[in-house]
Enzyme design. Sequence first.
Site, mmCIF file in Angstrom:
data_model
loop_
_atom_site.group_PDB
_atom_site.id
_atom_site.type_symbol
_atom_site.label_atom_id
_atom_site.label_comp_id
_atom_site.label_asym_id
_atom_site.label_seq_id
_atom_site.Cartn_x
_atom_site.Cartn_y
_atom_site.Cartn_z
ATOM 1 N N HIS A 1 0.836 -1.202 0.000
ATOM 2 C CA HIS A 1 0.000 0.000 0.000
ATOM 3 C C HIS A 1 0.868 1.247 0.000
ATOM 4 O O HIS A 1 0.682 2.152 -0.814
ATOM 5 C CB HIS A 1 -0.926 -0.020 1.221
ATOM 6 C CG HIS A 1 -1.484 1.314 1.596
ATOM 7 N ND1 HIS A 1 -2.459 1.950 0.866
ATOM 8 C CD2 HIS A 1 -1.187 2.155 2.632
ATOM 9 C CE1 HIS A 1 -2.747 3.109 1.443
ATOM 10 N NE2 HIS A 1 -1.981 3.267 2.507
ATOM 11 N N TYR B 1 8.565 15.946 0.089
ATOM 12 C CA TYR B 1 8.351 17.244 -0.569
ATOM 13 C C TYR B 1 8.086 17.054 -2.044
ATOM 14 O O TYR B 1 7.385 17.853 -2.667
ATOM 15 C CB TYR B 1 9.539 18.174 -0.314
ATOM 16 C CG TYR B 1 9.570 18.562 1.133
ATOM 17 C CD1 TYR B 1 8.471 19.210 1.694
ATOM 18 C CD2 TYR B 1 10.621 18.227 1.961
ATOM 19 C CE1 TYR B 1 8.438 19.518 3.027
ATOM 20 C CE2 TYR B 1 10.596 18.533 3.300
ATOM 21 C CZ TYR B 1 9.506 19.183 3.833
ATOM 22 O OH TYR B 1 9.463 19.471 5.152
HETATM 23 C C1 HEM Z 1 -7.740 7.274 2.225
HETATM 24 C C2 HEM Z 1 -7.230 6.196 2.000
HETATM 25 C C3 HEM Z 1 -6.138 5.554 2.830
HETATM 26 C C4 HEM Z 1 -6.322 4.678 3.837
HETATM 27 C C5 HEM Z 1 -7.632 4.144 4.392
HETATM 28 C C6 HEM Z 1 -5.012 4.316 4.298
HETATM 29 C C7 HEM Z 1 -4.773 3.408 5.318
HETATM 30 C C8 HEM Z 1 -3.537 2.987 5.708
HETATM 31 C C9 HEM Z 1 -3.295 1.945 6.658
HETATM 32 C C10 HEM Z 1 -4.370 1.136 7.375
HETATM 33 C C11 HEM Z 1 -1.958 1.826 6.795
HETATM 34 C C12 HEM Z 1 -1.225 0.829 7.663
HETATM 35 C C13 HEM Z 1 -0.991 1.334 8.995
HETATM 36 C C14 HEM Z 1 -0.233 0.345 9.781
HETATM 37 O O1 HEM Z 1 -0.666 -0.806 9.960
HETATM 38 O O2 HEM Z 1 0.842 0.732 10.246
HETATM 39 C C15 HEM Z 1 -1.343 2.767 5.930
HETATM 40 C C16 HEM Z 1 0.026 2.946 5.788
HETATM 41 C C17 HEM Z 1 0.600 3.811 4.878
HETATM 42 N N1 HEM Z 1 -0.060 4.639 3.990
HETATM 43 FE FE1 HEM Z 1 -2.054 4.791 3.784
HETATM 44 N N2 HEM Z 1 -4.072 4.981 3.589
HETATM 45 C C18 HEM Z 1 -4.715 5.761 2.662
HETATM 46 C C19 HEM Z 1 -4.129 6.599 1.741
HETATM 47 C C20 HEM Z 1 -2.763 6.766 1.574
HETATM 48 C C21 HEM Z 1 -2.152 7.625 0.609
HETATM 49 C C22 HEM Z 1 -2.885 8.491 -0.386
HETATM 50 C C23 HEM Z 1 -0.830 7.506 0.775
HETATM 51 C C24 HEM Z 1 0.331 8.158 0.047
HETATM 52 C C25 HEM Z 1 0.597 8.915 -0.666
HETATM 53 C C26 HEM Z 1 -0.591 6.590 1.828
HETATM 54 C C27 HEM Z 1 0.656 6.227 2.270
HETATM 55 C C28 HEM Z 1 0.898 5.307 3.257
HETATM 56 C C29 HEM Z 1 2.201 4.916 3.692
HETATM 57 C C30 HEM Z 1 3.540 5.426 3.159
HETATM 58 C C31 HEM Z 1 2.026 3.978 4.699
HETATM 59 C C32 HEM Z 1 3.103 3.302 5.503
HETATM 60 C C33 HEM Z 1 3.427 1.991 4.958
HETATM 61 C C34 HEM Z 1 4.387 1.342 5.888
HETATM 62 O O3 HEM Z 1 4.162 1.410 7.108
HETATM 63 O O4 HEM Z 1 5.359 0.786 5.388
HETATM 64 N N3 HEM Z 1 -1.792 6.150 2.294
HETATM 65 N N4 HEM Z 1 -2.331 3.472 5.266
#
Ligand code: HEM
Lengths: 292, 535
Positions: free
Chosen positions: B79, B266
């Site tokens: 993701h 950025y």
């Molecule tokens: C609105 C929709 C989104 C939802 C519901 C969502 C949800 C999540 C969830 C549940 C996690 C994992 C958290 C965890 O278990 O630590 C996560 C991690 C992450 N999300 Fe999202 N997210 C969304 C949109 C985005 C967008 C648009 C971006 C980036 C541009 C993004 C970037 C990331 C990144 C970089 C991580 C960390 C991954 C990691 O821990 O290696 N997310 N997100």
Amino acid sequence: MRASFIFKGLALSALTATALFGASHFGLDSALAEAGKPTDGALYLQEAATPTATELRWLHDVVMIIITAIVALVTGLMAFIFIRFNKKANPVPSRTSHNTLLEVVWTAAPVAIVLTLIAIATQPLYNQDVIPETEMTVKVVGNQWNWTYVYPDHGDFDFTSSLLPEEDAKAQGRPYLLAADEAMVVPAKTKIRVLVTASDVLHSFAMPSFAVKIDAVPGRINETWFVVDEPGTYYGQCSEICGREHAFMPIEIKVVPQNEFVAWVQTRNPEYAAAPATQQDASLTPAATGGN
Amino acid sequence: MASLYPAADGHHDDGKPAFFRRWFYSTNHKDIGTMYLWFGMLSGLIGGGLSFMMRLELGEPGIQFFTNYHTYNVFVSMHGLIMIFFMVMPALIGGFGNWFVPLMIGAPDMAFPRMNNLSFWLLPVALVLLMTSFFVPGAGADNGFGGGWVMYPPLSTTGHSGPAFDLIIMGLLAAGFSSIFGAINFITTILNMRAPGMTMHKMPLFAWSVLVTAFLLLLALPVLAAALFMLFFDRNAGTGFFNPAMGGDPEMFQHLFWFFGHPEVYIMILPAFGIISHVVSTFSRKPIFGYLGMAYAMVSIGVVGFVVWAHHMYTVGMDVDLKLYFMVATLVIAVPTGIKIFSWLATMWGGSITFAIPMLWAIAFIFLFVIGGVTGVVLAMPAVDVVLHDTYYVVAHFHYVLSMGAVFGIFCGFYYWFGKIFGVMYNKVLAHIHFWLFFIGVNLIFFPQHFLGLNGMPRRYVDYPVEFTFFNQLSTFGALVTLAGTAAFFIMLIEAFIIRRPAEDNYWGEGATTLEWTLPSPPPYHQFNTLPRIK
Ligand code: HEM
Ligand SMILES: [Cu+2]
Ligand SMILES: [Cu+2]
């Protein structure tokens, strides 16, 4: 006319500020309910158990006020602008695109805030990070997916601490995913040095209520410290992704009175003879009697 | 998909090649930009689908679906990688950058049209490599790579012995080269192909933002590429760059990664800054306030952004004086950021504001970015970060700046230029529904996560103690609302392409002053055959 708009803007910002600040204090109370452990629905930091955590909390409180004020200011300004300068209220737009004084002000104001933050955040950092003269050492090794605790000052015994399975946690009324089958035990009111390393991949040894979090890195020994006054059970969780069971290697620390600690050491390591109990807290520990 | 492009069915004799040549051999900046936008949307669906399943898992304590916990880690990692490299970057830089940098600076096309084609087509290849990794062994017998988007060794070396991670390395290298080529293209175009009379100090802020972004890409991505190569060699060629048993150091990877990683944030937000500036100015019917300050604030954010990287590493066991340095350097970024926020407010001040759809997204962007920004200030202080690092507070913080900052910037630009790109107008009611569901949804997802983080919930956890139940439920409810918002977006899209309300040349009126508004909607296949002159 104009004044009433300004008033509306101010009132709105004040409202937002009160709401946010009130919220954080409501959370503050509920977080106080239980020591060393998260609380469902709590809005704020866990209760502090160490002087560094107390200081951290103070710093966070201050910063919280500053950032709430910033958000409230921006929100208030936006609200005012939308009321005063929407198309109906202001059909003819101005053409202003410069105001040197304003630009200087909104550069200088953030500079002042940043300097304030640096001023208040530096001492807590050093208090937390610079390790004082400690009285005993525990070595922590992160493994996939459990922790090994070693007591070098008490005959170098060690044991492994894993997740307490769900049924056992239920049966014993202890918090599943926070409780371990064997807790790390340390004496109260004693400055404890913690050496942290790992045997396979990265892990992170974390105890929120102590303001302790330090990565466990293979091939490297990291150091941190804490001192806890209140005996009790404190919980933390591995805080660096370490593979399949990352969520299942909790950290449980039991802080016990000095004499209980000595008794516990002896059950762990019968050969270890404690120094004669002088009842003088620190002198009981080997580090203070020339060990280490 | 391509048939949705309004001009694809046209028989205008403007030099458009036939379908296959047009889209697969494409060297036209507008066609390539359109492909980047569709590609970003597709990746957004994949990355969003993964996050939705994670949120469903986290809706209740206990395990709902991910009986193999490793799979949850794979979802988290993929993701993150997909959203960053395949959704936000392609949409903002490849999509809007390709479309509007040449139009805004009065250039007929990008400087290197064929390289532009290569930049785009590397991305689908990269995405296929990443998606394949789901289905090949990663850690032991478990499929996929579950080491987080940061890919720290040793979990990404000895911890994932299977080929899944090698596929990801190759995919990210391809995506990285795509971005480097794109960056070279943008820098050359912007520096050399501005219309006569358009000095750097008259150039629209979106072009400025892409210029700064391109320099960040050019300087940061090679470092990521080097780090990825080192991982690849450590895994497959017996080197020990990050292996302590061979005299290497796993922490060196973290320094290399974040030397890329901080500028990367950025890279994702600066183009959004550029878009917001135009939208705020258009709908306030006022020129941008403090234009030069805005341009140089972006430049200074870009420069300082290169010397703050270790604020992601406060818990690795760094020297305390170094922590102090990184705190001070990080806090300094608050100053140019403040300049941007206040200049947007001052642009609106005294304006005659209409709350059209793009303006709603812009206003929401400013508001949400301020929230994400102030929690960044909290995290910048190592004395506080020690409890918040690697908790949901961080997840909340970076989703406020990415999922709400960058993504709101994307939607803002999308609605602003929708008619210009596709030649048709969207339905305002559907667009309103999309906006409000999305705005409420993402706030419900991510605001409660601040409380989870303050209360100590670590990130990348497939299961959590019951003590964290309430806000996780709220957060998952928010994900459902956001899902409904996404559905509204696609309904809006389909409706617009069925009804085909034609868009005028300048449908925003006098507030929209940049060069793209002097052209028809959509612009001709080749524009500016005689270069415009800027007085
Ligand atoms: C609105 C929709 C989104 C939802 C519901 C969502 C949800 C999540 C969830 C549940 C996690 C994992 C958290 C965890 O278990 O630590 C996560 C991690 C992450 N999300 Fe999202 N997210 C969304 C949109 C985005 C967008 C648009 C971006 C980036 C541009 C993004 C970037 C990331 C990144 C970089 C991580 C960390 C991954 C990691 O821990 O290696 N997310 N997100
Ligand atoms: Cu671990
Ligand atoms: Cu950073």
